[in-house]
Motif scaffolding. Structure first.
Motif, PDB file in Angstrom:
ATOM      1  N   GLY A 289       0.749   6.702   8.030  1.00 13.60           N
ATOM      2  CA  GLY A 289      -0.558   5.685   7.716  1.00 13.60           C
ATOM      3  C   GLY A 289       0.188   4.447   6.827  1.00 13.60           C
ATOM      4  O   GLY A 289      -0.128   3.491   7.114  1.00 13.60           O
ATOM      5  N   LEU A 290       1.442   4.849   6.314  1.00 15.70           N
ATOM      6  CA  LEU A 290       2.156   3.488   5.792  1.00 15.70           C
ATOM      7  C   LEU A 290       2.714   2.815   6.573  1.00 15.70           C
ATOM      8  O   LEU A 290       2.453   1.736   6.548  1.00 15.70           O
ATOM      9  CB  LEU A 290       3.036   4.052   4.753  1.00 15.70           C
ATOM     10  CG  LEU A 290       2.528   4.850   3.450  1.00 15.70           C
ATOM     11  CD1 LEU A 290       3.997   5.288   2.525  1.00 15.70           C
ATOM     12  CD2 LEU A 290       1.779   3.602   2.622  1.00 15.70           C
ATOM     13  N   LEU A 291       3.334   3.288   7.655  1.00 13.88           N
ATOM     14  CA  LEU A 291       3.814   2.503   8.878  1.00 13.88           C
ATOM     15  C   LEU A 291       2.718   1.700   9.517  1.00 13.88           C
ATOM     16  O   LEU A 291       2.699   0.660   9.867  1.00 13.88           O
ATOM     17  CB  LEU A 291       4.642   3.394   9.751  1.00 13.88           C
ATOM     18  CG  LEU A 291       5.793   3.964   9.570  1.00 13.88           C
ATOM     19  CD1 LEU A 291       6.285   5.049  10.695  1.00 13.88           C
ATOM     20  CD2 LEU A 291       7.077   3.292   9.316  1.00 13.88           C
ATOM     21  N   THR A 292       1.690   2.466   9.662  1.00 12.91           N
ATOM     22  CA  THR A 292       0.623   1.762  10.464  1.00 12.91           C
ATOM     23  C   THR A 292      -0.101   0.749   9.502  1.00 12.91           C
ATOM     24  O   THR A 292      -0.472  -0.240  10.413  1.00 12.91           O
ATOM     25  CB  THR A 292      -0.531   3.094  10.743  1.00 12.91           C
ATOM     26  OG1 THR A 292      -0.067   4.022  11.461  1.00 12.91           O
ATOM     27  CG2 THR A 292      -1.818   2.480  11.409  1.00 12.91           C
ATOM     28  N   GLN A 293      -0.293   0.967   8.353  1.00 14.36           N
ATOM     29  CA  GLN A 293      -1.185  -0.169   7.630  1.00 14.36           C
ATOM     30  C   GLN A 293      -0.437  -1.311   7.732  1.00 14.36           C
ATOM     31  O   GLN A 293      -0.975  -2.344   7.796  1.00 14.36           O
ATOM     32  CB  GLN A 293      -0.964   0.405   6.381  1.00 14.36           C
ATOM     33  CG  GLN A 293      -2.216  -0.620   5.457  1.00 14.36           C
ATOM     34  CD  GLN A 293      -3.589  -0.518   5.870  1.00 14.36           C
ATOM     35  OE1 GLN A 293      -4.011   0.494   6.448  1.00 14.36           O
ATOM     36  NE2 GLN A 293      -4.016  -1.805   6.184  1.00 14.36           N
ATOM     37  N   LYS A 294       0.812  -1.442   7.572  1.00 13.55           N
ATOM     38  CA  LYS A 294       1.813  -2.679   7.744  1.00 13.55           C
ATOM     39  C   LYS A 294       1.446  -3.307   9.034  1.00 13.55           C
ATOM     40  O   LYS A 294       1.244  -4.469   9.131  1.00 13.55           O
ATOM     41  CB  LYS A 294       3.363  -2.559   7.665  1.00 13.55           C
ATOM     42  CG  LYS A 294       3.582  -1.917   6.295  1.00 13.55           C
ATOM     43  CD  LYS A 294       5.271  -1.920   5.908  1.00 13.55           C
ATOM     44  CE  LYS A 294       5.617  -1.225   4.659  1.00 13.55           C
ATOM     45  NZ  LYS A 294       7.042  -1.257   4.559  1.00 13.55           N
ATOM     46  N   GLY A 295       1.557  -2.717  10.019  1.00 15.17           N
ATOM     47  CA  GLY A 295       1.146  -3.258  11.465  1.00 15.17           C
ATOM     48  C   GLY A 295      -0.406  -3.610  11.716  1.00 15.17           C
ATOM     49  O   GLY A 295      -0.505  -4.720  12.244  1.00 15.17           O
ATOM     50  N   VAL A 296      -1.240  -3.144  10.972  1.00 19.29           N
ATOM     51  CA  VAL A 296      -2.661  -3.135  11.068  1.00 19.29           C
ATOM     52  C   VAL A 296      -3.130  -4.490  10.464  1.00 19.29           C
ATOM     53  O   VAL A 296      -3.629  -5.302  10.933  1.00 19.29           O
ATOM     54  CB  VAL A 296      -3.585  -2.094  10.575  1.00 19.29           C
ATOM     55  CG1 VAL A 296      -4.969  -2.539  10.340  1.00 19.29           C
ATOM     56  CG2 VAL A 296      -3.346  -0.899  11.484  1.00 19.29           C
ATOM     57  N   ASP A 297      -2.469  -4.597   9.175  1.00 18.66           N
ATOM     58  CA  ASP A 297      -2.536  -5.834   8.500  1.00 18.66           C
ATOM     59  C   ASP A 297      -1.816  -7.247   9.205  1.00 18.66           C
ATOM     60  O   ASP A 297      -2.292  -8.298   8.676  1.00 18.66           O
ATOM     61  CB  ASP A 297      -2.065  -5.697   7.111  1.00 18.66           C
ATOM     62  CG  ASP A 297      -2.781  -4.677   6.409  1.00 18.66           C
ATOM     63  OD1 ASP A 297      -4.045  -4.353   6.921  1.00 18.66           O
ATOM     64  OD2 ASP A 297      -2.296  -4.143   5.311  1.00 18.66           O
ATOM     65  N   THR A 298      -0.998  -6.930  10.077  1.00 20.72           N
ATOM     66  CA  THR A 298      -0.227  -8.339  10.556  1.00 20.72           C
ATOM     67  C   THR A 298      -0.228  -7.954  12.034  1.00 20.72           C
ATOM     68  O   THR A 298      -1.147  -8.762  12.701  1.00 20.72           O
ATOM     69  CB  THR A 298       1.374  -8.169  10.079  1.00 20.72           C
ATOM     70  OG1 THR A 298       1.863  -6.812  10.447  1.00 20.72           O
ATOM     71  CG2 THR A 298       1.326  -8.334   8.603  1.00 20.72           C
ATOM     72  N   TRP A 299       0.678  -7.675  12.632  1.00 21.60           N
ATOM     73  CA  TRP A 299       0.801  -7.579  14.293  1.00 21.60           C
ATOM     74  C   TRP A 299      -0.464  -7.192  14.959  1.00 21.60           C
ATOM     75  O   TRP A 299      -0.850  -8.079  15.810  1.00 21.60           O
ATOM     76  CB  TRP A 299       1.863  -6.925  14.617  1.00 21.60           C
ATOM     77  CG  TRP A 299       2.053  -6.470  15.895  1.00 21.60           C
ATOM     78  CD1 TRP A 299       2.515  -7.340  16.992  1.00 21.60           C
ATOM     79  CD2 TRP A 299       1.645  -5.307  16.704  1.00 21.60           C
ATOM     80  NE1 TRP A 299       2.442  -6.828  18.304  1.00 21.60           N
ATOM     81  CE2 TRP A 299       1.878  -5.565  18.163  1.00 21.60           C
ATOM     82  CE3 TRP A 299       1.084  -4.076  16.356  1.00 21.60           C
ATOM     83  CZ2 TRP A 299       1.721  -4.762  19.058  1.00 21.60           C
ATOM     84  CZ3 TRP A 299       0.742  -3.342  17.373  1.00 21.60           C
ATOM     85  CH2 TRP A 299       0.885  -3.497  18.689  1.00 21.60           C
TER      86      TRP A 299
ATOM     87  N   ALA B 242      -8.844   5.952   9.434  1.00 24.32           N
ATOM     88  CA  ALA B 242      -8.464   6.882   8.182  1.00 24.32           C
ATOM     89  C   ALA B 242      -9.209   8.131   7.949  1.00 24.32           C
ATOM     90  O   ALA B 242      -8.377   8.935   7.687  1.00 24.32           O
ATOM     91  CB  ALA B 242      -8.330   5.929   7.005  1.00 24.32           C
ATOM     92  N   PRO B 243     -10.452   8.082   7.921  1.00 26.54           N
ATOM     93  CA  PRO B 243     -10.944   9.288   7.568  1.00 26.54           C
ATOM     94  C   PRO B 243     -10.868  10.146   8.950  1.00 26.54           C
ATOM     95  O   PRO B 243     -10.898  11.283   8.898  1.00 26.54           O
ATOM     96  CB  PRO B 243     -12.641   8.822   7.467  1.00 26.54           C
ATOM     97  CG  PRO B 243     -12.724   7.488   7.972  1.00 26.54           C
ATOM     98  CD  PRO B 243     -11.355   6.929   7.829  1.00 26.54           C
ATOM     99  N   VAL B 244     -11.084   9.631  10.090  1.00 29.70           N
ATOM    100  CA  VAL B 244     -10.861  10.576  11.201  1.00 29.70           C
ATOM    101  C   VAL B 244      -9.573  11.106  11.470  1.00 29.70           C
ATOM    102  O   VAL B 244      -9.527  12.578  11.212  1.00 29.70           O
ATOM    103  CB  VAL B 244     -10.937   9.832  12.585  1.00 29.70           C
ATOM    104  CG1 VAL B 244     -10.349  10.671  13.774  1.00 29.70           C
ATOM    105  CG2 VAL B 244     -12.281   9.440  12.768  1.00 29.70           C
ATOM    106  N   TRP B 245      -8.496  10.729  11.070  1.00 29.93           N
ATOM    107  CA  TRP B 245      -7.038  11.139  11.003  1.00 29.93           C
ATOM    108  C   TRP B 245      -7.112  12.098   9.769  1.00 29.93           C
ATOM    109  O   TRP B 245      -6.243  13.294   9.832  1.00 29.93           O
ATOM    110  CB  TRP B 245      -5.766  10.222  10.827  1.00 29.93           C
ATOM    111  CG  TRP B 245      -5.517   9.659  12.305  1.00 29.93           C
ATOM    112  CD1 TRP B 245      -5.669   8.352  12.852  1.00 29.93           C
ATOM    113  CD2 TRP B 245      -5.150  10.553  13.206  1.00 29.93           C
ATOM    114  NE1 TRP B 245      -5.266   8.436  14.207  1.00 29.93           N
ATOM    115  CE2 TRP B 245      -4.878   9.740  14.471  1.00 29.93           C
ATOM    116  CE3 TRP B 245      -4.735  11.788  13.425  1.00 29.93           C
ATOM    117  CZ2 TRP B 245      -4.535  10.190  15.542  1.00 29.93           C
ATOM    118  CZ3 TRP B 245      -4.087  12.402  14.698  1.00 29.93           C
ATOM    119  CH2 TRP B 245      -3.987  11.313  15.747  1.00 29.93           C
TER     120      TRP B 245
END
Length: 163
Positions: free
Chosen positions: A27-37, A54-57
């Motif tokens: 999720g930490l890896l995902t969040q950086k990418g979600v907010d930018t790329w 987030a709730p599904v995962w």
């Protein structure tokens, strides 16, 4: 002095914590990418809103942990089948985290698509092995398998739209 076997509840808790921790790292890896790329990527019409993931995962990681704990609990009765099932479980869990790194970290939807197909196959094999040990564990993996099926289609569509 004879060692007391670990309880089923303890095994389930250990597996839930393991899955949730690995999910949090992904999720930490995902969040950086979600907010930018990810904001710059073309997405298909069936792409869910970001808040859904987030709730599904989180729910899926808990269900996966329960399933793995139930299977682990049968180690004394079905040692080889349980080992095989938990090996596939560990592989799919590692692939699950790796997908986030490839897709959101490397920004590579094509490589992520290839990887998620492998992930799906490992989840399916985990499902098959868990079915030999515990029917409830098998059932707990069905939503995960369905979600990763959807995620595979979503990944493919994103790759296609951005190739």
């Amino acid at each position: 002095m004879e060692q007391k076997p670990l309880s089923r509840t303890f095994k389930i808790i250990v597996m839930i914590v393991t899955c949730v921790v690995i999910g949090a790292i992904a999720g930490l890896l995902t969040q950086k990418g979600v907010d930018t790329w990810y904001t710059t990527v073309q997405k298909p019409s069936f792409n869910p809103p970001n808040w859904v993931f987030a709730p599904v995962w989180s729910t899926l990681y808990v269900m996966m942990g329960i399933a793995a704990g139930l299977v682990w609990h049968e180690m004394d009765r079905q040692r080889e089948t349980v080992r095989k099932g938990l090996t596939f479980f560990a592989i799919q869990l590692a692939l699950n985290a790796l997908w986030s790194f490839i897709f959101f970290g490397l920004h590579n939807p094509f490589l992520a698509l290839l990887e998620i197909i492998l992930l799906w196959l490992m989840i399916y094999e985990t499902f098959v092995q868990f079915n030999k040990v515990n029917k409830i564990a098998r059932m707990l993996l069905i939503p995960y398998l369905l979600w990763v099926t959807f995620a595979t289609l979503l990944n493919a569509a994103i790759w296609w739209l951005n190739r």
